[in-house]
Scaffold this motif. Structure first.
Motif, mmCIF file in Angstrom:
data_model
loop_
_atom_site.group_PDB
_atom_site.id
_atom_site.type_symbol
_atom_site.label_atom_id
_atom_site.label_comp_id
_atom_site.label_asym_id
_atom_site.label_seq_id
_atom_site.Cartn_x
_atom_site.Cartn_y
_atom_site.Cartn_z
ATOM 1 N N MET A 1 -29.517 7.688 -13.470
ATOM 2 C CA MET A 1 -27.990 7.880 -12.829
ATOM 3 C C MET A 1 -27.241 6.928 -12.443
ATOM 4 S SD MET A 1 -26.354 10.774 -10.578
ATOM 5 C CE MET A 1 -24.227 10.920 -11.055
ATOM 6 N N PRO A 2 -26.492 6.206 -13.598
ATOM 7 C CA PRO A 2 -25.605 4.568 -13.439
ATOM 8 C C PRO A 2 -25.665 4.367 -11.959
ATOM 9 C CG PRO A 2 -24.860 5.752 -14.824
ATOM 10 C CD PRO A 2 -26.191 6.817 -14.691
ATOM 11 N N ALA A 3 -25.170 3.690 -11.211
ATOM 12 C CA ALA A 3 -25.072 3.286 -9.831
ATOM 13 C C ALA A 3 -23.448 3.517 -9.819
ATOM 14 C CB ALA A 3 -25.005 2.020 -9.526
ATOM 15 N N ALA A 4 -23.389 4.250 -8.311
ATOM 16 C CA ALA A 4 -21.624 4.710 -8.258
ATOM 17 C C ALA A 4 -20.540 3.731 -8.361
ATOM 18 C CB ALA A 4 -22.262 5.441 -7.118
ATOM 19 N N PRO A 5 -20.123 3.749 -9.148
ATOM 20 C CA PRO A 5 -18.824 3.052 -8.856
ATOM 21 C C PRO A 5 -18.095 3.335 -7.404
ATOM 22 C CG PRO A 5 -18.028 4.779 -9.811
ATOM 23 C CD PRO A 5 -19.168 4.638 -9.587
ATOM 24 N N LEU B 1 -14.407 20.839 -10.702
ATOM 25 C CA LEU B 1 -13.592 20.247 -11.687
ATOM 26 C C LEU B 1 -13.444 18.647 -11.007
ATOM 27 C CD1 LEU B 1 -11.081 22.416 -12.607
ATOM 28 C CD2 LEU B 1 -13.074 21.520 -14.421
ATOM 29 N N ILE B 2 -13.440 18.157 -10.194
ATOM 30 C CA ILE B 2 -13.225 17.009 -8.875
ATOM 31 C C ILE B 2 -14.876 17.085 -9.191
ATOM 32 C CG2 ILE B 2 -12.926 15.597 -7.338
ATOM 33 C CD1 ILE B 2 -10.433 16.254 -9.534
ATOM 34 N N ASP B 3 -15.730 17.130 -8.939
ATOM 35 C CA ASP B 3 -16.770 16.396 -9.135
ATOM 36 C C ASP B 3 -17.378 16.738 -10.564
ATOM 37 O OD1 ASP B 3 -17.749 17.560 -6.817
ATOM 38 O OD2 ASP B 3 -18.335 19.146 -7.224
ATOM 39 N N TYR B 4 -16.873 17.050 -11.745
ATOM 40 C CA TYR B 4 -17.344 16.403 -12.424
ATOM 41 C C TYR B 4 -16.406 15.177 -13.081
ATOM 42 C CZ TYR B 4 -16.096 16.755 -17.851
ATOM 43 O OH TYR B 4 -15.887 15.850 -19.204
ATOM 44 N N LEU B 5 -15.370 15.295 -12.601
ATOM 45 C CA LEU B 5 -13.782 13.905 -12.688
ATOM 46 C C LEU B 5 -15.368 12.591 -12.320
ATOM 47 C CD1 LEU B 5 -10.907 13.430 -12.673
ATOM 48 C CD2 LEU B 5 -12.066 11.797 -11.279
ATOM 49 N N THR C 1 -24.752 13.621 -25.346
ATOM 50 C CA THR C 1 -26.068 14.451 -24.502
ATOM 51 C C THR C 1 -26.784 14.892 -23.512
ATOM 52 O OG1 THR C 1 -27.285 13.863 -26.283
ATOM 53 C CG2 THR C 1 -25.716 15.532 -26.830
ATOM 54 N N ARG C 2 -26.641 12.849 -22.691
ATOM 55 C CA ARG C 2 -27.549 13.452 -21.986
ATOM 56 C C ARG C 2 -27.165 13.120 -20.471
ATOM 57 N NH1 ARG C 2 -29.671 6.628 -19.582
ATOM 58 N NH2 ARG C 2 -31.055 7.641 -17.865
ATOM 59 N N PHE C 3 -25.657 12.170 -20.519
ATOM 60 C CA PHE C 3 -24.788 12.049 -20.012
ATOM 61 C C PHE C 3 -24.528 15.077 -19.602
ATOM 62 C CE2 PHE C 3 -19.842 13.655 -19.053
ATOM 63 C CZ PHE C 3 -20.040 13.694 -17.828
ATOM 64 N N LEU C 4 -23.971 14.800 -20.480
ATOM 65 C CA LEU C 4 -24.076 16.332 -20.855
ATOM 66 C C LEU C 4 -24.693 16.953 -19.163
ATOM 67 C CD1 LEU C 4 -22.694 16.493 -24.282
ATOM 68 C CD2 LEU C 4 -21.010 17.046 -22.032
ATOM 69 N N ARG C 5 -26.211 17.151 -20.216
ATOM 70 C CA ARG C 5 -27.604 17.630 -19.815
ATOM 71 C C ARG C 5 -27.161 17.606 -17.972
ATOM 72 N NH1 ARG C 5 -29.936 16.411 -24.087
ATOM 73 N NH2 ARG C 5 -30.142 18.210 -25.767
ATOM 74 N N GLU C 6 -26.946 16.016 -18.092
ATOM 75 C CA GLU C 6 -26.992 15.643 -15.802
ATOM 76 C C GLU C 6 -25.364 15.942 -15.285
ATOM 77 O OE1 GLU C 6 -28.462 13.654 -12.168
ATOM 78 O OE2 GLU C 6 -28.967 14.427 -13.986
ATOM 79 N N VAL D 1 -24.447 19.029 -16.575
ATOM 80 C CA VAL D 1 -25.057 21.032 -16.712
ATOM 81 C C VAL D 1 -25.126 21.165 -14.434
ATOM 82 C CG1 VAL D 1 -25.715 22.211 -17.436
ATOM 83 C CG2 VAL D 1 -24.052 21.277 -18.822
ATOM 84 N N ARG D 2 -26.511 20.184 -14.970
ATOM 85 C CA ARG D 2 -26.866 20.349 -13.918
ATOM 86 C C ARG D 2 -26.302 19.834 -11.964
ATOM 87 N NH1 ARG D 2 -30.134 16.991 -10.676
ATOM 88 N NH2 ARG D 2 -29.376 15.449 -11.029
ATOM 89 N N VAL D 3 -25.995 19.332 -12.655
ATOM 90 C CA VAL D 3 -24.829 19.057 -11.029
ATOM 91 C C VAL D 3 -23.949 19.488 -10.954
ATOM 92 C CG1 VAL D 3 -23.862 17.324 -10.622
ATOM 93 C CG2 VAL D 3 -25.881 16.168 -11.221
ATOM 94 N N LEU D 4 -23.724 20.172 -11.857
ATOM 95 C CA LEU D 4 -23.105 21.116 -11.395
ATOM 96 C C LEU D 4 -22.905 22.449 -11.153
ATOM 97 C CD1 LEU D 4 -19.852 19.807 -14.350
ATOM 98 C CD2 LEU D 4 -19.934 19.349 -11.570
ATOM 99 N N GLY D 5 -24.458 22.126 -11.595
ATOM 100 C CA GLY D 5 -24.753 23.914 -11.329
ATOM 101 C C GLY D 5 -24.488 24.716 -12.762
ATOM 102 N N LEU D 6 -23.471 24.455 -13.881
ATOM 103 C CA LEU D 6 -23.229 25.456 -14.582
ATOM 104 C C LEU D 6 -24.182 26.245 -15.322
ATOM 105 C CD1 LEU D 6 -20.795 23.092 -16.220
ATOM 106 C CD2 LEU D 6 -20.478 24.806 -14.652
ATOM 107 N N ALA D 7 -24.677 27.603 -15.205
ATOM 108 C CA ALA D 7 -25.506 28.027 -15.135
ATOM 109 C C ALA D 7 -24.943 29.187 -16.698
ATOM 110 C CB ALA D 7 -26.154 29.890 -14.785
#
Length: 216
Positions: free
Chosen positions: A1-5, A36-40, A114-119, A121-127
């Motif tokens: 995962m990229p370093a956080a801004p 939604l803000i977690d996603y942003l 799609t790499r970002f999308l999979r991350e 989905v995982r981080v947000l817990g989108l079952a």
């Protein structure tokens, strides 16, 4: 995962999102607003390295990405949805957060995205969400709803992805200014049911949803 801004101003963004959702007539729960803000936040982080969107300002992302995506929520139907050319997950991820009972497929051929999308989905817990890395014409299955935002001309969306639309399904294609020639370019077997003007809070630009169904 990229370093956080640098950290985003969550309270300000949450207030902006809540106010915009209220204008759209959507009653977001506190948990939905938070997610939604977690996603942003995740998008801002990855965007610094992977250039997933040209929009850089988080407040602008609320308007141009989150609220723009949520504006079509009342038009989406059914238990299954595929978001074609989803890119960074728009409108698919906001719609999945809003309706956890709906199964959402996020489809894009770009491996970086799609790499970002999979991350996400995982981080947000989108079952209720899954990611497909494939060209639209290679996707399989049938869905109650197809969404597409800034993906392709209407004719191409249906030529490539029309096989994914269930017999009673609906395609919701997001557009800016309506192009009459584009409207006439639908392949046989499909018809435009309605064109809905979208009033996205704070956007100040023309937005429309073109609703398309199959011929019976």
């Amino acid at each position: 995962m990229p370093a956080a801004p640098p950290a985003i101003d969550r309270p300000s963004l949450q207030a902006r999102l809540r106010a915009g959702a209220d204008e759209l007539g959507l009653a977001l729960t506190p948990a939905q607003n938070e997610r939604l803000i977690d996603y942003l936040d995740l998008l801002v982080c990855w965007n610094a390295v992977y250039n997933l969107t040209a929009v850089r300002d988080p407040a602008e992302m609320v308007t141009r990405h989150l609220l723009d995506s949520l504006a079509i929520a009342p038009l989406v139907r059914g238990a299954t949805l595929v978001d074609l050319g989803t890119g960074a997950g728009l409108p698919g991820i906001p719609l999945a957060i809003l309706a956890p009972e709906r199964k959402v497929t996020l489809a894009d051929s770009n491996g970086k995205k799609t790499r970002f999308l999979r991350e996400a989905v995982r981080v947000l817990g989108l079952a209720n969400a899954r990611v497909e890395q494939a060209r639209v014409e290679d996707l399989q299955g049938q869905y109650d709803c197809i969404t597409a935002r800034a993906f392709a001309a209407l004719g191409d969306i249906l030529t490539w992805g029309g096989h994914l639309l269930a017999p009673d399904g609906v395609c919701v294609a997001m557009k800016g200014v309506i192009d009459e020639e584009e409207l006439r370019g639908l392949p046989s077997g499909f018809r435009i049911e309605e064109i809905v003007a979208l009033a996205v809070p704070g956007l100040g630009a023309a937005r429309h949803a073109v609703i398309i169904r199959r011929y019976r």
